[in-house]
Enzyme design. Structure first.
Site, mmCIF file in Angstrom:
data_model
loop_
_atom_site.group_PDB
_atom_site.id
_atom_site.type_symbol
_atom_site.label_atom_id
_atom_site.label_comp_id
_atom_site.label_asym_id
_atom_site.label_seq_id
_atom_site.Cartn_x
_atom_site.Cartn_y
_atom_site.Cartn_z
ATOM 1 N N GLN A 102 0.849 -1.200 0.000
ATOM 2 C CA GLN A 102 0.000 0.000 0.000
ATOM 3 C C GLN A 102 0.884 1.250 0.000
ATOM 4 O O GLN A 102 1.648 1.494 0.935
ATOM 5 C CB GLN A 102 -0.946 0.026 1.212
ATOM 6 C CG GLN A 102 -1.983 1.144 1.059
ATOM 7 C CD GLN A 102 -2.932 1.293 2.232
ATOM 8 O OE1 GLN A 102 -2.511 1.319 3.377
ATOM 9 N NE2 GLN A 102 -4.219 1.418 1.943
ATOM 10 N N TYR A 191 -5.881 10.740 3.874
ATOM 11 C CA TYR A 191 -4.489 10.987 3.526
ATOM 12 C C TYR A 191 -4.425 11.800 2.231
ATOM 13 O O TYR A 191 -5.455 12.210 1.695
ATOM 14 C CB TYR A 191 -3.713 9.657 3.460
ATOM 15 C CG TYR A 191 -3.648 9.027 4.833
ATOM 16 C CD1 TYR A 191 -2.956 9.662 5.865
ATOM 17 C CD2 TYR A 191 -4.319 7.840 5.126
ATOM 18 C CE1 TYR A 191 -2.930 9.119 7.151
ATOM 19 C CE2 TYR A 191 -4.298 7.294 6.403
ATOM 20 C CZ TYR A 191 -3.598 7.935 7.416
ATOM 21 O OH TYR A 191 -3.573 7.413 8.683
ATOM 22 N N ARG A 238 -7.488 2.237 -3.095
ATOM 23 C CA ARG A 238 -8.379 2.211 -1.922
ATOM 24 C C ARG A 238 -9.029 3.584 -1.722
ATOM 25 O O ARG A 238 -8.347 4.606 -1.792
ATOM 26 C CB ARG A 238 -7.590 1.838 -0.666
ATOM 27 C CG ARG A 238 -8.489 1.492 0.513
ATOM 28 C CD ARG A 238 -7.746 0.784 1.623
ATOM 29 N NE ARG A 238 -8.642 -0.157 2.274
ATOM 30 C CZ ARG A 238 -8.748 -0.330 3.579
ATOM 31 N NH1 ARG A 238 -7.977 0.348 4.399
ATOM 32 N NH2 ARG A 238 -9.596 -1.192 4.090
ATOM 33 N N GLY A 328 -9.909 -6.180 8.569
ATOM 34 C CA GLY A 328 -8.824 -5.471 9.221
ATOM 35 C C GLY A 328 -8.621 -5.954 10.640
ATOM 36 O O GLY A 328 -7.777 -6.813 10.921
ATOM 37 N N ARG A 329 -9.445 -5.448 11.558
ATOM 38 C CA ARG A 329 -9.274 -5.790 12.981
ATOM 39 C C ARG A 329 -9.269 -7.295 13.235
ATOM 40 O O ARG A 329 -8.474 -7.764 14.063
ATOM 41 C CB ARG A 329 -10.335 -5.052 13.804
ATOM 42 C CG ARG A 329 -10.039 -3.546 13.911
ATOM 43 C CD ARG A 329 -11.230 -2.741 14.379
ATOM 44 N NE ARG A 329 -12.307 -2.762 13.385
ATOM 45 C CZ ARG A 329 -13.501 -2.199 13.567
ATOM 46 N NH1 ARG A 329 -13.758 -1.580 14.699
ATOM 47 N NH2 ARG A 329 -14.417 -2.264 12.616
HETATM 48 C C1 LIG Z 1 -4.632 -1.092 13.798
HETATM 49 C C2 LIG Z 1 -5.202 -0.586 12.496
HETATM 50 C C3 LIG Z 1 -4.348 -0.100 11.515
HETATM 51 C C4 LIG Z 1 -4.849 0.318 10.274
HETATM 52 N N1 LIG Z 1 -3.970 0.726 9.298
HETATM 53 C C5 LIG Z 1 -4.429 1.013 8.053
HETATM 54 C C6 LIG Z 1 -3.519 1.290 6.999
HETATM 55 O O1 LIG Z 1 -2.293 1.250 7.164
HETATM 56 N N2 LIG Z 1 -4.036 1.583 5.777
HETATM 57 C C7 LIG Z 1 -5.393 1.631 5.550
HETATM 58 O O2 LIG Z 1 -5.806 1.905 4.415
HETATM 59 N N3 LIG Z 1 -6.268 1.337 6.541
HETATM 60 C C8 LIG Z 1 -5.825 1.016 7.762
HETATM 61 N N4 LIG Z 1 -6.705 0.659 8.751
HETATM 62 C C9 LIG Z 1 -8.133 0.503 8.408
HETATM 63 C C10 LIG Z 1 -8.424 -0.964 8.086
HETATM 64 O O3 LIG Z 1 -7.766 -1.358 6.888
HETATM 65 C C11 LIG Z 1 -9.926 -1.192 7.888
HETATM 66 O O4 LIG Z 1 -10.412 -0.333 6.891
HETATM 67 C C12 LIG Z 1 -10.707 -0.966 9.182
HETATM 68 O O5 LIG Z 1 -10.094 -1.650 10.271
HETATM 69 C C13 LIG Z 1 -12.157 -1.449 9.031
HETATM 70 O O6 LIG Z 1 -12.180 -2.839 8.703
HETATM 71 P P1 LIG Z 1 -12.533 -3.938 9.841
HETATM 72 O O7 LIG Z 1 -13.897 -3.594 10.330
HETATM 73 O O8 LIG Z 1 -12.485 -5.264 9.132
HETATM 74 O O9 LIG Z 1 -11.518 -3.800 10.919
HETATM 75 C C14 LIG Z 1 -6.237 0.285 10.020
HETATM 76 C C15 LIG Z 1 -7.094 -0.181 11.020
HETATM 77 C C16 LIG Z 1 -6.596 -0.606 12.257
HETATM 78 C C17 LIG Z 1 -7.553 -1.129 13.287
#
Ligand SMILES: Cc1cc2nc3c(=O)[nH]c(=O)nc-3n(C[C@H](O)[C@H](O)[C@H](O)COP(=O)(O)O)c2cc1C
Length: 369
Positions: A102, A191, A238, A328-329
């Site tokens: 990314q 961003y 994204r 993600g989480r």
């Molecule tokens: C610890 C953490 C770090 C994240 N880092 C990024 C990142 O580097 N780039 C990005 O586009 N989104 C990042 N996100 C967002 C996640 O990719 C995702 O969109 C978000 O957690 C919602 O998805 P989920 O409900 O499956 O967790 C981050 C989220 C968390 C919790």
């Protein structure tokens, strides 16, 4: 005759990449690089543990030191960083996986502390709302980082924009050299690209502001630079057009989503990765989801993201709303998430104290079932 509907666990051809299943690991910043932003051996272990998903999207990775504003996140602007990442891609490939990098530039979300006290760059002199992690002081022994409010950025001039576009192109070239299967352009979460796209953060009066065609110009130039270094069928994008976090917002998120998806299609990108809807946590569930407008405007793969579990992700795919779903989480504490979801096993809860800071604890020590 029965027609087999695609499911979360069915294969998917996504541009040049053949995914064995439709579970995507969403990008997760975990801040385990060195203090010089070089990927570490620990990161190779972490990603290889998760290699059985259809696709890993790496954590956000800075393409330029001016776009880096977070302690111990990785970059991709030096040869040492390329070498560090090569160990990661080798480990993921040895484990049978696929990984894209990314590409990230934080724009106005960079604190001056990270860039020698300089003013961060943004489309307009408008500060983001809220605060973020500042770098630790001397003698830091681990634990939570201090927080500081975002500052007013300096409005980027055409030389700043040219440098930014060039940095994304170089990032794609270095990602290729590091052995990545592709790249994902980070156009989401407030961003720099998102800052140009959304009307709340872009008040420019030149060719990069105002109309939708102008606000998408930076994205088009970035995609031009990136696809000249990495084939478009290995490039994803994204977006989070309905997110209003950190002072973001757009006058017409649906039109923005459709405009961006149209551009992604024109470049022949392999996928659009949409953050929406989110039931809780990362952003509010939007009143008017834009996924259908993305779907109509973009012929490639759509990856949907946000608070999914196995059942809701499978429903999203079988209904044709998206081709794949990212998590993600859930990937923090479940390295074997694919198997747990497929077999209906328990999904472990993450310890967020170690989400963005630390070493092996809360990172590579989550067990597989
Ligand atoms: C610890 C953490 C770090 C994240 N880092 C990024 C990142 O580097 N780039 C990005 O586009 N989104 C990042 N996100 C967002 C996640 O990719 C995702 O969109 C978000 O957690 C919602 O998805 P989920 O409900 O499956 O967790 C981050 C989220 C968390 C919790």
């Amino acid at each position: 005759m029965t027609i087999a509907l695609p499911s979360l666990f069915s294969p998917l051809q996504m541009g040049a990449l053949a995914l064995p299943n439709r579970v995507v690991m969403a990008p997760l910043t975990r801040a385990r690089a060195s203090v010089d932003n070089v990927p570490t051996a620990l990161m190779a272990i972490y990603y290889a543990q998760r290699a059985d998903c259809g696709l890993i999207v790496s954590e956000a990775t800075a393409v330029d030191p001016l776009g880096m504003g977070w302690y111990r996140v990785p970059g991709i602007w030096t040869d040492a960083m390329v070498e560090g990442w090569r160990a990661v891609t080798n480990a993921v490939h040895a484990a049978g996986g696929r990984i894209v990098l990314q590409l990230w530039h934080m724009g106005r979300l960079v604190l001056p502390d990270y860039i020698g006290g300089a003013q961060p760059l943004g489309p307009s002199a408008i500060a983001a709302t809220g605060e973020t992690f500042a770098p630790p002081g001397e003698g830091y022994q681990g634990g939570f980082l201090p927080m500081k409010p975002y500052v007013i950025p300096r409005e980027m001039d055409t030389a700043d924009i040219a440098r930014l576009v060039e940095a994304f192109g170089q990032g794609a070239a270095r990602a290729r050299d590091a052995g990545f299967d592709g790249v994902e352009v980070h156009g989401a979460n407030g961003y720099v690209i998102d800052q140009f796209l959304q009307s709340a953060s872009n008040r420019r009066s030149d060719d990069y502001g105002g109309s939708l065609a102008n606000r998408t110009r930076l994205l088009e130039e970035v995609l031009e630079a990136v696809t000249s270094e990495m084939p478009a069928d290995r490039v994803g994008l994204r977006i989070s057009p309905t997110s209003a976090r950190k002072g973001m917002g757009d006058e017409d998120p649906g039109a923005l989503a459709e405009g961006v998806a149209t551009i992604a299609g024109r470049f022949g990108l392999s996928y659009v990765h949409l953050i929406e809807p989110i039931a809780s946590g990362f952003m509010e569930r939007p009143d008017n989801p834009v996924v259908e407008r993305v779907r109509k405007a973009f012929p490639g793969v759509t990856i949907q993201n946000g608070s999914f579990d196995a059942a809701s992700a499978d429903a999203c795919i079988t209904s044709g709303q998206a081709d794949a779903v990212s998590f993600g989480r859930p990937y923090i504490a479940n390295p074997d998430l694919v198997r747990r979801m497929r077999e209906g096993l328990q999904i472990a809860a993450p310890d967020f104290d170690y989400a963005y800071v630390g070493e092996a604890r809360g990172y590579t020590d989550y067990p597989v079932l």
